[in-house]
Each structure stands twice: as C-alpha cells, then as structure tokens.
Motif scaffolding. Structure first.
Motif, PDB file in Angstrom:
ATOM      1  N   LEU A   1       0.563  -1.196   0.088  1.00 46.19           N
ATOM      2  CA  LEU A   1      -0.192   0.163  -0.044  1.00 46.19           C
ATOM      3  C   LEU A   1       0.818   1.294   0.169  1.00 46.19           C
ATOM      4  N   LYS A   2       1.944   1.357   0.597  1.00 45.72           N
ATOM      5  CA  LYS A   2       2.924   2.578   0.745  1.00 45.72           C
ATOM      6  C   LYS A   2       3.357   2.815  -0.548  1.00 45.72           C
ATOM      7  N   THR A   3       3.479   2.025  -1.652  1.00 51.82           N
ATOM      8  CA  THR A   3       3.852   2.392  -2.951  1.00 51.82           C
ATOM      9  C   THR A   3       2.778   2.980  -3.822  1.00 51.82           C
ATOM     10  N   LEU A   4       1.510   2.932  -3.373  1.00 54.18           N
ATOM     11  CA  LEU A   4       0.472   3.281  -4.244  1.00 54.18           C
ATOM     12  C   LEU A   4       0.465   5.211  -4.101  1.00 54.18           C
ATOM     13  N   PRO A   5       0.242   5.671  -5.101  1.00 57.37           N
ATOM     14  CA  PRO A   5       0.176   7.087  -5.124  1.00 57.37           C
ATOM     15  C   PRO A   5      -0.880   7.933  -4.610  1.00 57.37           C
ATOM     16  N   GLN A   6      -1.981   7.090  -4.250  1.00 54.31           N
ATOM     17  CA  GLN A   6      -3.125   7.440  -3.856  1.00 54.31           C
ATOM     18  C   GLN A   6      -2.954   7.412  -2.407  1.00 54.31           C
ATOM     19  N   VAL A   7      -2.036   6.581  -1.733  1.00 55.63           N
ATOM     20  CA  VAL A   7      -2.042   6.378  -0.300  1.00 55.63           C
ATOM     21  C   VAL A   7      -0.906   7.628   0.329  1.00 55.63           C
ATOM     22  N   ARG A   8      -1.541   8.313   1.184  1.00 58.64           N
ATOM     23  CA  ARG A   8      -0.830   9.206   2.030  1.00 58.64           C
ATOM     24  C   ARG A   8      -0.151   8.810   3.274  1.00 58.64           C
ATOM     25  N   TYR A   9      -0.621   7.740   3.829  1.00 62.91           N
ATOM     26  CA  TYR A   9      -0.479   7.151   5.113  1.00 62.91           C
ATOM     27  C   TYR A   9      -0.748   5.986   5.490  1.00 62.91           C
ATOM     28  N   VAL A  10       0.278   5.030   6.074  1.00 63.80           N
ATOM     29  CA  VAL A  10      -0.116   3.598   6.259  1.00 63.80           C
ATOM     30  C   VAL A  10       0.503   3.325   7.671  1.00 63.80           C
ATOM     31  N   ALA A  11      -0.274   3.015   8.560  1.00 62.12           N
ATOM     32  CA  ALA A  11       0.280   2.511   9.784  1.00 62.12           C
ATOM     33  C   ALA A  11      -0.233   1.167  10.387  1.00 62.12           C
ATOM     34  N   ALA A  12       0.558   0.425  10.988  1.00 63.62           N
ATOM     35  CA  ALA A  12       0.033  -0.913  11.598  1.00 63.62           C
ATOM     36  C   ALA A  12      -0.503  -0.594  12.955  1.00 63.62           C
ATOM     37  N   VAL A  13      -1.666  -0.994  13.343  1.00 57.93           N
ATOM     38  CA  VAL A  13      -2.232  -0.625  14.744  1.00 57.93           C
ATOM     39  C   VAL A  13      -2.600  -1.991  15.491  1.00 57.93           C
ATOM     40  N   ALA A  14      -3.029  -1.662  16.735  1.00 60.29           N
ATOM     41  CA  ALA A  14      -3.522  -2.682  17.622  1.00 60.29           C
ATOM     42  C   ALA A  14      -5.069  -2.510  17.857  1.00 60.29           C
ATOM     43  N   GLY A  15      -5.608  -3.562  17.688  1.00 59.85           N
ATOM     44  CA  GLY A  15      -7.169  -3.294  17.751  1.00 59.85           C
ATOM     45  C   GLY A  15      -8.062  -3.924  16.916  1.00 59.85           C
ATOM     46  N   ASP A  16      -9.194  -3.790  16.662  1.00 57.78           N
ATOM     47  CA  ASP A  16      -9.869  -4.552  15.917  1.00 57.78           C
ATOM     48  C   ASP A  16      -9.508  -4.213  14.428  1.00 57.78           C
ATOM     49  N   ALA A  17      -8.881  -3.459  13.934  1.00 56.08           N
ATOM     50  CA  ALA A  17      -8.110  -3.422  12.622  1.00 56.08           C
ATOM     51  C   ALA A  17      -6.731  -3.193  12.969  1.00 56.08           C
ATOM     52  N   GLN A  18      -6.000  -3.986  11.768  1.00 57.07           N
ATOM     53  CA  GLN A  18      -4.420  -4.123  11.951  1.00 57.07           C
ATOM     54  C   GLN A  18      -3.929  -2.788  11.183  1.00 57.07           C
ATOM     55  N   LEU A  19      -4.577  -2.350  10.113  1.00 55.85           N
ATOM     56  CA  LEU A  19      -3.948  -1.160   9.160  1.00 55.85           C
ATOM     57  C   LEU A  19      -4.647  -0.009   9.209  1.00 55.85           C
ATOM     58  N   LEU A  20      -4.247   1.045   9.071  1.00 56.06           N
ATOM     59  CA  LEU A  20      -5.072   2.406   8.957  1.00 56.06           C
ATOM     60  C   LEU A  20      -4.259   3.055   7.773  1.00 56.06           C
ATOM     61  N   VAL A  21      -5.309   3.325   6.835  1.00 56.53           N
ATOM     62  CA  VAL A  21      -4.569   3.922   5.610  1.00 56.53           C
ATOM     63  C   VAL A  21      -5.186   5.261   5.259  1.00 56.53           C
ATOM     64  N   ASP A  22      -4.588   6.222   5.116  1.00 51.88           N
ATOM     65  CA  ASP A  22      -5.260   7.681   4.523  1.00 51.88           C
ATOM     66  C   ASP A  22      -5.199   7.495   2.984  1.00 51.88           C
ATOM     67  N   VAL A  23      -6.123   7.670   2.287  1.00 51.71           N
ATOM     68  CA  VAL A  23      -6.096   7.804   0.664  1.00 51.71           C
ATOM     69  C   VAL A  23      -6.501   8.910   0.261  1.00 51.71           C
ATOM     70  N   THR A  24      -6.280   9.673  -0.598  1.00 54.65           N
ATOM     71  CA  THR A  24      -6.752  10.736  -1.430  1.00 54.65           C
ATOM     72  C   THR A  24      -6.763  10.612  -2.983  1.00 54.65           C
ATOM     73  N   VAL A  25      -8.193  10.867  -3.514  1.00 50.11           N
ATOM     74  CA  VAL A  25      -8.210  10.691  -4.895  1.00 50.11           C
ATOM     75  C   VAL A  25      -9.250  11.866  -5.483  1.00 50.11           C
TER      76      VAL A  25
END
Length: 321
Positions: free
Chosen positions: A254-278
């Motif tokens: 995901l970090k290689t995709l131009p639409q993606v501004r931010y990617v972080a691995a998190v602890a909780g009911d989700a494992q990744l949080l991704v910020d996308v701009t289009v």
C-alpha cells in the motif's frame, strides 16, 4: 480558498518539489522542474505568504496512538477543536462511519494520564477507542501530490531529514536545540541567518545543530498542503482487518501506491489504518475495488469530512478542508 480552487500546473510542481525537500532553495527547485528561478520564487513565495502551503518541523516522540472518538449529537466540532488544540496531536479529522473524530496523538512517557484523565475530559465525547501504532509504513513526509521522476527525486533528496518511519534519537535535545525547533515549527524554511537571530546563536552553531537534529532523528521537515488544492477532493480513512501473516506484505504494498498518503499498523479491531486521497468518489471506489488486498478479512471506510489539524499544524493556517 474558493470552493473549486485548484493550484496551477506550475504551482503544483513547486509544491511537489517542496514535499521532497521543504528547505530546498528556489534556485534548486527551478533547476529540477525546468522553470525560471524568478517564476518559481514568485509562485512559491505567494503560496507560502497566502497560507496555501506550510513548511514546518514536526518533533518525533517515542510512541503514538490513534484516538477514535464518538461524540454527543451536535458536539463534533467542539470535540475536534479540543483535541486539535493539544500540542501532542498531529492530525485531527471529522469523519463518517462508526467514529466522529479521528486523531493521531504522540507521546514520550506513559499513557495512563492521557487515557484515563485527559482524553475522557474532551468536551462532547461520549466514547473513545484507542489504537496504539505499532509500525509506520508511510507518513505524509513521503506522500507526493503528483509525480517526480527518479532523477528529480534524487536531485531534491536532502542530505538529512528524508522520510522516517521509525526513529530513535541518538541524544537528548538541549535547550538551544528546542529553541531552534520552535522556530522551525513556525517556519520550516527559516534561513540559518533568521534562526541565528531569533535564538541568539552563531550561524555556524545553528547550522551544525540543525544538521544534528535532522540526522539524529529528532525532527522532520514537512510540506503541508490541502489535498483539494492539488485536485484531490476526496479523502478517506480505510480501517483494514487482515490476517497477522499478511500485515507486513499489505502495508509495504500500500505504501507504494500514489493514492496513499499514510499507512500504519495498529493494535485493535483493525490491523492497518490507511489515509487515501483521490479526485472523486468514483476514483475511491475504483481504488478499493482494484487493489489486491491479499488475505484481508474486512475493510471499513470512513470519509474525511474535514480536517482541523494536519502535520501538527492547525488547519486555520492552511486553506479550506
């Protein structure tokens, strides 16, 4: 900012160059993007003076969490404002979906007081969920609002202070260092001469300490721009559930995709949080539908309705969104 305002092609290229190196001289940027230095200086200075972009330092802390807030009816702006005013938050978004406000909070010591006393006192808060950040794959320091060739990227890459996804400062900051950082938080492009006069140190000392702060992983210099000014009017947070064995591979993809501004691995009911701009909601649909999500279990999408803080700066210092 006018409702449909988008920067000109030349302005966008200047912004993208500044995203690579926020302290690059107008002469250097002009050479890399192939425009007259006078043109680059005129447009670049206007972008800064009008607040359409901001170059600022952000100090690195030892750890971070994502705070996902649910608010009482009618209190979302109040809660967003309150958490944005905290010095330890880097971004705050009002969003759709299960949460009303999402904010990233950085800290050096323990979390007990923050989680049990400070955040619960946020005005308008009805409930809060905390996602500790385990690993960054990409921060906004690495996002480009357009393309740079490999040669352009290499030519603009600073000798110190490129994107970091983890940091371990090699030594404690001195009081003089903190004064320098305070100046750069306000103006990341402040000249050595200007910093020297404000902190009352010699230019040689300031230059040496700034290089040490960047190389020692204490700070990053970031160029902040409203994605809408670059034509990206749709922003979303993707909360991704994925099998543990696939987290690293998916994050790195995901970090290689131009639409993606931010990617972080998190602890909780989700494992990744991704910020996308289009550019449009249709583009967001196509991004979600076309991406190879591997062993993903579930994806939850929150549309960003507005940002109150970006890159550690209140959005009132930036236009719109």
């Amino acid at each position: 900012m006018a409702e449909n305002e988008v920067l000109s092609e030349v302005e966008q290229r200047i912004v993208i160059a500044l995203q690579a190196d926020g302290r690059a001289t107008w002469r250097k940027i002009a050479k890399v993007i192939g425009e007259p230095e006078r043109t680059v200086a005129r447009y670049g200075s206007a972008l800064l003076d009008e607040g359409k972009i901001k170059v600022a330092a952000i100090a690195h802390r030892k750890a971070a969490v994502i705070a996902s807030l649910k608010c009482a009816p009618g209190t979302i702006p109040v809660a967003s404002e309150a958490i944005s005013q905290r010095a330890d938050t880097s971004f705050t978004y009002m969003v759709t979906g299960e949460s009303d406000v999402v904010s990233e909070l950085h800290y050096d010591g323990g979390l007990e007081d923050i989680l049990t006393l400070q955040l619960p006192a946020t005005p308008g808060l009805s409930s809060i969920q905390i996602y500790p950040i385990l690993k960054y794959f990409k921060t906004i320091r690495a996002w480009r609002a357009g393309e740079l060739s490999e040669a352009q990227e290499a030519a603009l890459r600073p000798s110190a202070g490129s994107e970091l996804t983890s940091w371990n400062p090699t030594e404690a900051m001195s009081p003089s260092d903190r004064l320098i950082v305070d100046v750069l938080r306000t103006n990341g492009r402040a000249s050595i001469d200007s910093i020297s006069r404000q902190v009352r140190m010699s230019e040689t000392s300031v230059s040496r300490r700034l290089d040490s702060l960047l190389r020692g992983e204490h700070i990053s210099i970031r160029t902040l721009v409203d994605p809408a000014l670059m034509g990206y009017r749709v922003e979303a947070l993707l909360w991704i559930q994925v099998s543990p064995a696939s987290v690293d591979a998916l994050g790195n993809m995901l970090k290689t995709l131009p639409q993606v501004r931010y990617v972080a691995a998190v602890a909780g009911d989700a494992q990744l949080l991704v910020d996308v701009t289009v550019e449009s909601q249709r583009d967001l649909y196509e991004f979600i539908a076309a991406t190879n999500w591997g062993e993903m279990v579930q994806l939850r999408t929150s549309m960003v309705l507005g940002a109150r803080k970006r890159g550690g700066r209140m959005v009132e210092e930036l236009p719109h969104n």
